[in-house]
Every structure is written in C-alpha cells, then in structure tokens.
Enzyme design. Structure first.
Site: not given
Length: 271
Positions: A2-3
């Site tokens: 997850p960015e």
DNA sequence: ATGATTTCCTGTAGGC
DNA sequence: TGCCTACAGGAAATCA
C-alpha cells in the site's frame, strides 16, 4: 504494498463508512503488533470516530475522546471492514469492534511490517515517523521540490522513496512516475534540471491521481476496505514488466536493483 | 552529514 | 511430491 493511492482509497472508504460510529472494543490479537499505547486500549471504548486522516502512507483515525488510532499497512497489511461474524482469517492482528459488534475493522498483515498504535491526539505530532514526514506530493511546490534535490548525489529513486522528503511514494509509483518523466532512476538528484523536476512532480501527481481513481494497485496483498481489488495494476507501464515492450519506444523493459529495491525502467526512454 | 546496507517477517514461485 | 532457496519491500537502525 500500500502506497499513497492505496492508503487514500482505504481512507476515503473509512470516512464514508465509519465516521460517526461508536467503538465497542479495541481488541488486539497480537500485542506486539501495537507499537505504542497498548495500555490505552480500554479507554477507546464508547468513543466515536470523528475524522479519518491520511499523511503519506499513514492512517490516523481521530476519536471523540481525544485519542487517535494510528495505522500503517507496511507491505502486506490490509484494513478490512466486515461482519463480526466472519471467520477469523489468518494473520489478523487487530479487531476494532463497531456499534454492537456486528461490524468490525480488522487489520491483517502476514509479514507484520505494518503496525497500529493508540495515542492521545496531542501526542500524534510528536510521534517520530509521523512528525518527520515530508510534504504531500499534491501540496509540494515545484521550486521546493527542486531545492530538495539540488546538490545531492543520491539516486533520484532513492530520494523519492525517502518519506522525510516527500511522503507517500513506494516502489510502484516511483518507477511509474520516473518512467513517465523520462528520468533514469539512478540519476543523481543534483543533475536534475529545474524543468525536469517540474515535469517529474507533475508525473508523480498524475500517476497518483490516476491510481486513486482506479482504487489503487493490487499487485500482491493489497485489497480495498471491502476486500475487492484495485485496478491500477493493469495500467502499470514498467513496474514488474521486465522483458515486455515499452509502450512508447517498444524496447524491452529492464530491471536493476537499487538499495535492495527492484527498479523497473525503459532503457530507451529514461535518461 | 550523507547515503548505503542491514534488519524485521511470511507467503509464493521456481528449480531440482 | 517435497524440499530448498530467492524474492517481495516500508522504514528504523546501523554502518561507512
């Protein structure tokens, strides 16, 4: 992993679906996953979720009792909103029961690079990794971005991954943004012109925006709050596309390792 | 001070 | 089929 776009997707759903709801119980299944404030866990009972904030890749859930819940998903973390009656999936480290317990927020994280924390809201700004975060890419101005890079030898990709400089980029979006900007990932930041810096910042914003619209990239573990997959992985131009043709010049995408990170780029388009 | 390297962790994929 | 190794990487800590 997850960015920014993945975390933003989750935060938007959290805002819509959990704001105003009461917490029945903060229930860790693995105490060592709660990196700070475990002793406060009983104090959040009966508090109401007021606001959900994203900074970089961090999620802060602000409660009515002046506490905040901090979450980071690391690389394999998921935050899921689901019926409390669902069977407990493997690697669930935290359950936050809402309302009467019929619905709950679960944090799952096989590799445990993520964490959760409970903090008095006033202490959030002194929480080290949160307080040291650099500017949000959507707020950062080009001259400042250029000034941060000037005079350094560090590879531009390493610079972009440093959350203290600019917050929210990870391995996917650095590779994708550098490709779009036509900049080789290993170029020293000091050799990047003001014009290139401006273009790079624009490319960063564009790729992040496009990914948010698509609900993020589900390459490995990432799922949205409701368990569905994001769609932006289908739009990746270089990330994990070694040997496939560049969409612009049709040369084969190559991969190198930079600071232990696999780095994907087009040898024709990126200089 | 800067920047590179190591560490944490487990599921998955590939080789034999 | 089963065992083994390599690999994925965010961020703090450590090293040069």
């Amino acid at each position: 992993m997850p960015e920014l776009p993945e975390v933003e997707t989750i935060v938007r759903s959290l805002r819509k679906l959990t704001a105003g709801r009461r917490i029945l119980k903060y229930h860790p299944l693995r105490n060592d996953y709660i990196h700070q404030g475990l002793e406060h866990r009983k104090k959040v009972t009966n508090s109401v979720i007021q606001e959900v904030e994203r900074r970089g890749k961090y999620i802060a859930i602000h409660l009515s009792n002046n506490f905040s819940l901090l979450h980071h998903l690391g690389m394999s973390g998921r935050l899921l909103l689901q019926p409390g009656s669902d069977p407990l999936e493997k690697h669930t480290h935290l359950r936050i029961l809402l309302d009467d317990g019929s619905v709950e927020l679960r944090q799952r994280d096989p590799r445990r690079f993520g964490f959760a924390a409970i903090l008095p809201s006033v202490e959030l700004k002194t929480f080290v990794s949160w307080s040291h975060l650099g500017a949000d890419p959507f707020r950062l101005r080009a001259p400042r971005f250029y000034a941060l890079m000037a005079g350094r030898k560090q590879a531009v990709k390493s610079f972009l991954l440093d959350q203290r400089r600019i917050a929210g980029l990870g391995n996917i979006y650095t590779d994708e943004a550098l490709f779009r900007a036509g900049i080789h990932p290993v170029r020293p930041t000091g050799q990047i012109s003001s014009a290139e810096a401006g273009r790079l910042l624009q490319c960063i914003r564009t790729v992040l925006r496009e990914s948010i619209v698509a609900g993020g990239s589900s390459t490995n573990d990432y799922q949205r709050l409701d368990g569905t997959l994001g769609l932006f992985q289908h739009k990746h131009r270089v990330y994990r596309r070694v040997g496939l043709p560049c969409p612009i010049c049709h040369r084969k995408i190559e991969k190198l390792v930079l600071n232990g990170r696999s780095t994907h780029y087009c040898p024709g388009c990126q200089t």
